[in-house]
Design a protein around this motif. Structure first.
Motif, PDB file in Angstrom:
ATOM      1  N   PRO A 180       0.805  -1.232   0.000  1.00  0.00           N
ATOM      2  CA  PRO A 180       0.000   0.000   0.000  1.00  0.00           C
ATOM      3  C   PRO A 180       0.830   1.271   0.000  1.00  0.00           C
ATOM      4  N   TYR A 181       2.021   1.237   0.604  1.00  0.00           N
ATOM      5  CA  TYR A 181       2.854   2.440   0.652  1.00  0.00           C
ATOM      6  C   TYR A 181       3.412   2.802  -0.720  1.00  0.00           C
ATOM      7  N   MET A 182       3.436   1.854  -1.633  1.00  0.00           N
ATOM      8  CA  MET A 182       3.823   2.137  -3.011  1.00  0.00           C
ATOM      9  C   MET A 182       2.601   2.408  -3.872  1.00  0.00           C
ATOM     10  N   ALA A 183       1.535   1.643  -3.672  1.00  0.00           N
ATOM     11  CA  ALA A 183       0.364   1.743  -4.547  1.00  0.00           C
ATOM     12  C   ALA A 183      -0.369   3.064  -4.384  1.00  0.00           C
ATOM     13  N   ILE A 184      -0.474   3.564  -3.168  1.00  0.00           N
ATOM     14  CA  ILE A 184      -1.252   4.782  -2.932  1.00  0.00           C
ATOM     15  C   ILE A 184      -0.629   6.002  -3.614  1.00  0.00           C
ATOM     16  N   PRO A 185       0.675   6.318  -3.409  1.00  0.00           N
ATOM     17  CA  PRO A 185       1.232   7.482  -4.117  1.00  0.00           C
ATOM     18  C   PRO A 185       1.242   7.329  -5.630  1.00  0.00           C
ATOM     19  N   VAL A 186       1.428   6.105  -6.129  1.00  0.00           N
ATOM     20  CA  VAL A 186       1.407   5.893  -7.580  1.00  0.00           C
ATOM     21  C   VAL A 186       0.001   6.126  -8.125  1.00  0.00           C
ATOM     22  N   TYR A 187      -1.002   5.651  -7.417  1.00  0.00           N
ATOM     23  CA  TYR A 187      -2.388   5.866  -7.856  1.00  0.00           C
ATOM     24  C   TYR A 187      -2.722   7.356  -7.879  1.00  0.00           C
ATOM     25  N   VAL A 188      -2.328   8.071  -6.846  1.00  0.00           N
ATOM     26  CA  VAL A 188      -2.596   9.513  -6.801  1.00  0.00           C
ATOM     27  C   VAL A 188      -1.911  10.219  -7.964  1.00  0.00           C
ATOM     28  N   ALA A 189      -0.691   9.812  -8.280  1.00  0.00           N
ATOM     29  CA  ALA A 189       0.036  10.435  -9.389  1.00  0.00           C
ATOM     30  C   ALA A 189      -0.623  10.137 -10.730  1.00  0.00           C
ATOM     31  N   VAL A 190      -1.068   8.891 -10.927  1.00  0.00           N
ATOM     32  CA  VAL A 190      -1.737   8.543 -12.186  1.00  0.00           C
ATOM     33  C   VAL A 190      -3.053   9.297 -12.317  1.00  0.00           C
ATOM     34  N   ALA A 191      -3.788   9.442 -11.223  1.00  0.00           N
ATOM     35  CA  ALA A 191      -5.070  10.144 -11.263  1.00  0.00           C
ATOM     36  C   ALA A 191      -4.896  11.601 -11.682  1.00  0.00           C
ATOM     37  N   GLN A 192      -3.727  12.178 -11.440  1.00  0.00           N
ATOM     38  CA  GLN A 192      -3.481  13.576 -11.788  1.00  0.00           C
ATOM     39  C   GLN A 192      -2.988  13.761 -13.222  1.00  0.00           C
ATOM     40  N   ILE A 193      -2.713  12.670 -13.934  1.00  0.00           N
ATOM     41  CA  ILE A 193      -2.277  12.778 -15.327  1.00  0.00           C
ATOM     42  C   ILE A 193      -3.482  13.110 -16.203  1.00  0.00           C
ATOM     43  N   PRO A 194      -3.426  14.178 -16.986  1.00  0.00           N
ATOM     44  CA  PRO A 194      -4.571  14.533 -17.836  1.00  0.00           C
ATOM     45  C   PRO A 194      -4.880  13.430 -18.844  1.00  0.00           C
ATOM     46  N   ALA A 195      -6.153  13.196 -19.073  1.00  0.00           N
ATOM     47  CA  ALA A 195      -6.565  12.140 -20.010  1.00  0.00           C
ATOM     48  C   ALA A 195      -6.152  12.455 -21.438  1.00  0.00           C
ATOM     49  N   ASN A 196      -6.002  13.740 -21.768  1.00  0.00           N
ATOM     50  CA  ASN A 196      -5.642  14.080 -23.149  1.00  0.00           C
ATOM     51  C   ASN A 196      -4.229  13.633 -23.508  1.00  0.00           C
ATOM     52  N   LEU A 197      -3.389  13.388 -22.505  1.00  0.00           N
ATOM     53  CA  LEU A 197      -2.058  12.860 -22.815  1.00  0.00           C
ATOM     54  C   LEU A 197      -2.157  11.442 -23.362  1.00  0.00           C
ATOM     55  N   PHE A 198      -3.052  10.650 -22.803  1.00  0.00           N
ATOM     56  CA  PHE A 198      -3.268   9.306 -23.328  1.00  0.00           C
ATOM     57  C   PHE A 198      -3.858   9.370 -24.732  1.00  0.00           C
ATOM     58  N   ASP A 199      -4.796  10.302 -24.941  1.00  0.00           N
ATOM     59  CA  ASP A 199      -5.394  10.444 -26.270  1.00  0.00           C
ATOM     60  C   ASP A 199      -4.355  10.894 -27.292  1.00  0.00           C
ATOM     61  N   ALA A 200      -3.499  11.836 -26.887  1.00  0.00           N
ATOM     62  CA  ALA A 200      -2.473  12.315 -27.807  1.00  0.00           C
ATOM     63  C   ALA A 200      -1.482  11.209 -28.149  1.00  0.00           C
ATOM     64  N   SER A 201      -1.121  10.404 -27.168  1.00  0.00           N
ATOM     65  CA  SER A 201      -0.209   9.296 -27.431  1.00  0.00           C
ATOM     66  C   SER A 201      -0.841   8.285 -28.381  1.00  0.00           C
ATOM     67  N   SER A 202      -2.127   8.017 -28.198  1.00  0.00           N
ATOM     68  CA  SER A 202      -2.818   7.092 -29.089  1.00  0.00           C
ATOM     69  C   SER A 202      -2.932   7.654 -30.502  1.00  0.00           C
ATOM     70  N   ASP A 203      -3.201   8.957 -30.628  1.00  0.00           N
ATOM     71  CA  ASP A 203      -3.304   9.583 -31.950  1.00  0.00           C
ATOM     72  C   ASP A 203      -1.987   9.542 -32.695  1.00  0.00           C
ATOM     73  N   LEU A 204      -0.877   9.578 -31.943  1.00  0.00           N
ATOM     74  CA  LEU A 204       0.442   9.534 -32.579  1.00  0.00           C
ATOM     75  C   LEU A 204       0.895   8.109 -32.885  1.00  0.00           C
ATOM     76  N   GLY A 205       0.052   7.137 -32.615  1.00  0.00           N
ATOM     77  CA  GLY A 205       0.350   5.764 -32.988  1.00  0.00           C
ATOM     78  C   GLY A 205       0.953   4.905 -31.905  1.00  0.00           C
ATOM     79  N   ALA A 206       1.097   5.429 -30.685  1.00  0.00           N
ATOM     80  CA  ALA A 206       1.676   4.641 -29.592  1.00  0.00           C
ATOM     81  C   ALA A 206       0.622   3.727 -28.994  1.00  0.00           C
ATOM     82  N   ARG A 207       0.998   2.482 -28.771  1.00  0.00           N
ATOM     83  CA  ARG A 207       0.093   1.539 -28.129  1.00  0.00           C
ATOM     84  C   ARG A 207       0.254   1.579 -26.617  1.00  0.00           C
TER      85      ARG A 207
END
Length: 294
Positions: A180-207
C-alpha cells in the motif's frame, strides 16, 4: 462579572503578545515537536552510535564504556554479518521492484479505466492490509504457506507445493505488508495525469505499453521514488517477518535482535548499517533531482 472578564482577557493578552512577537509564536509552535525530535529520536540515535564503540567483557558479557573499532570491523570481516547485509539489501530491493511493477498497471486501471464502483472496491482491497495488526498479517501469511495451509490445498492437486519458509516467502510477506505504501502514491500520481495525454499518445500511434513507457513512467518517477523510500527502508529494517516466515533466513534486524542482550555494542554497530544504506539511497535519489518534484 469581573472574574469572567479577567479570564477572557488572559487568552487575548497571550494571543496579542504572540502576534507582536513572531519568534515567540514560532517557538511555541516548534517547542514540543523539537523536544520529541531532538530529545527522543536524535538523542537515542546518538546514544546508540556511542554504544557501538564500547567494549564487551568476553568473560562476564558486561558492557564497559570505552572506544574500539572492533565492532565495526566485525561487520566487514565476519562472513555471517556480510551475508546477512547482502541478503537484506537484496530482499529490500526485490520487494521495492515487485511493489513498483504491480503498482503501475493497477494504478492506471484504477484511475483511468475502472468504473467508480470498481475503483472503490480496489481502493479498499489495496488498503485492507493496513486495517489489520502487523503480527496478524505475518501470521496469516505463515498459515497460508504452511504444510497444510491454503497454498498447498489450492495448488497441491496441480503438483505445485509451497516454497516453504525462506527468502521467497519473506519477500512475499514484505510485499504484502508494504505494497500500500507504493500503490497509494502511484495511484494519486496517475489520477493527476490529464486524459488528453493518453489520447495524444494514441493519436500519434503509440500503443498501451509504449504509452506507459514514454508518457506515464516519466510522470510517475517522483511517486515511484516516494513509494520506494517507504518499501525499501521498511523492508531493510524488518526482522519479525524473517523470524516467522523466513525459516533460517538471517537479516540485519535478526542479528541485531539476537545481539541486543548478548552483545549490545555489536547490535548498535549493526544498527548503523541500514541507516547508512538508506542515507546513501536518499543521496543517490537526490542527485537525480527527483526529490524536487515530491
Amino acid at each position: 462579572m469581573t472574574t469572567q472578564l479577567s479570564l477572557t482577557s488572559k487568552p487575548k493578552r497571550l494571543s496579542s503578545s504572540l502576534y507582536r512577537h513572531p519568534r515567540g509564536r514560532l517557538a511555541s509552535l516548534l517547542t514540543l515537536p523539537m523536544v520529541w525530535l531532538v530529545g527522543v529520536y536524535i538523542l537515542s540515535l546518538a546514544l546508540m552510535l556511542i554504544t557501538a564503540f564500547w567494549l564487551t567483557d568476553p568473560f562476564t558479557s558486561k558492557v564497559k564504556p570505552g572506544f574500539t573499532l572492533d565492532n565495526f570491523i566485525d561487520l566487514f570481516t565476519v562472513p555471517a554479518y556480510l551475508a546477512a547485509s547482502g541478503r537484506t539489501l537484496g530482499i529490500a530491493a526485490a520487494v521495492t521492484v515487485i511493489c513498483a511493477v504491480f503498482s503501475v498497471p493497477l494504478a492506471i486501471f484504477m484511475a483511468k479505466i475502472a468504473p467508480i464502483w470498481l475503483r472503490s472496491v480496489l481502493a479498499v482491497a489495496v488498503t485492507l492490509p493496513l486495517w489489520a495488526g502487523y503480527l496478524v498479517k505475518i501470521l496469516s501469511v505463515r498459515i497460508v504457506f504452511s504444510d497444510g495451509g491454503f497454498f498447498n490445498w489450492l495448488f497441491g492437486p496441480l503438483g505445485v507445493q509451497s516454497p516453504g519458509y525462506g527468502v521467497t516467502v519473506t519477500i512475499i510477506t514484505l510485499v504484502y505488508l508494504w505494497f500500500p505504501y507504493m500503490a497509494i502514491p502511484v495511484y494519486v500520481a496517475v489520477a493527476q495525469i490529464p486524459a488528453n495525454l493518453f489520447d495524444a499518445s494514441s493519436d500519434l500511434g503509440a500503443r498501451g505499453l509504449r504509452t506507459i513507457r514514454t508518457v506515464v513512467l516519466p510522470l510517475l518517477k517522483p511517486a515511484l521514488i516516494a513509494g520506494s523510500i517507504f518499501t525499501f527502508s521498511l523492508s531493510l529494517g524488518d526482522y519479525i517477518a524473517a523470524k516467522f516466515v523466513g525459516g533460517s533466513t538471517q537479516m540485519i534486524g535478526t542479528i541485531i535482535a539476537q545481539n541486543i542482550n548478548l552483545n549490545p555494542p555489536v547490535a548498535a554497530a549493526f544498527s548503523v548499517v541500514p541507516i547508512v544504506i538508506v542515507l546513501v539511497y536518499l543521496l543517490a535519489v537526490r542527485r537525480t533531482g527527483a526529490l524536487e518534484n515530491l
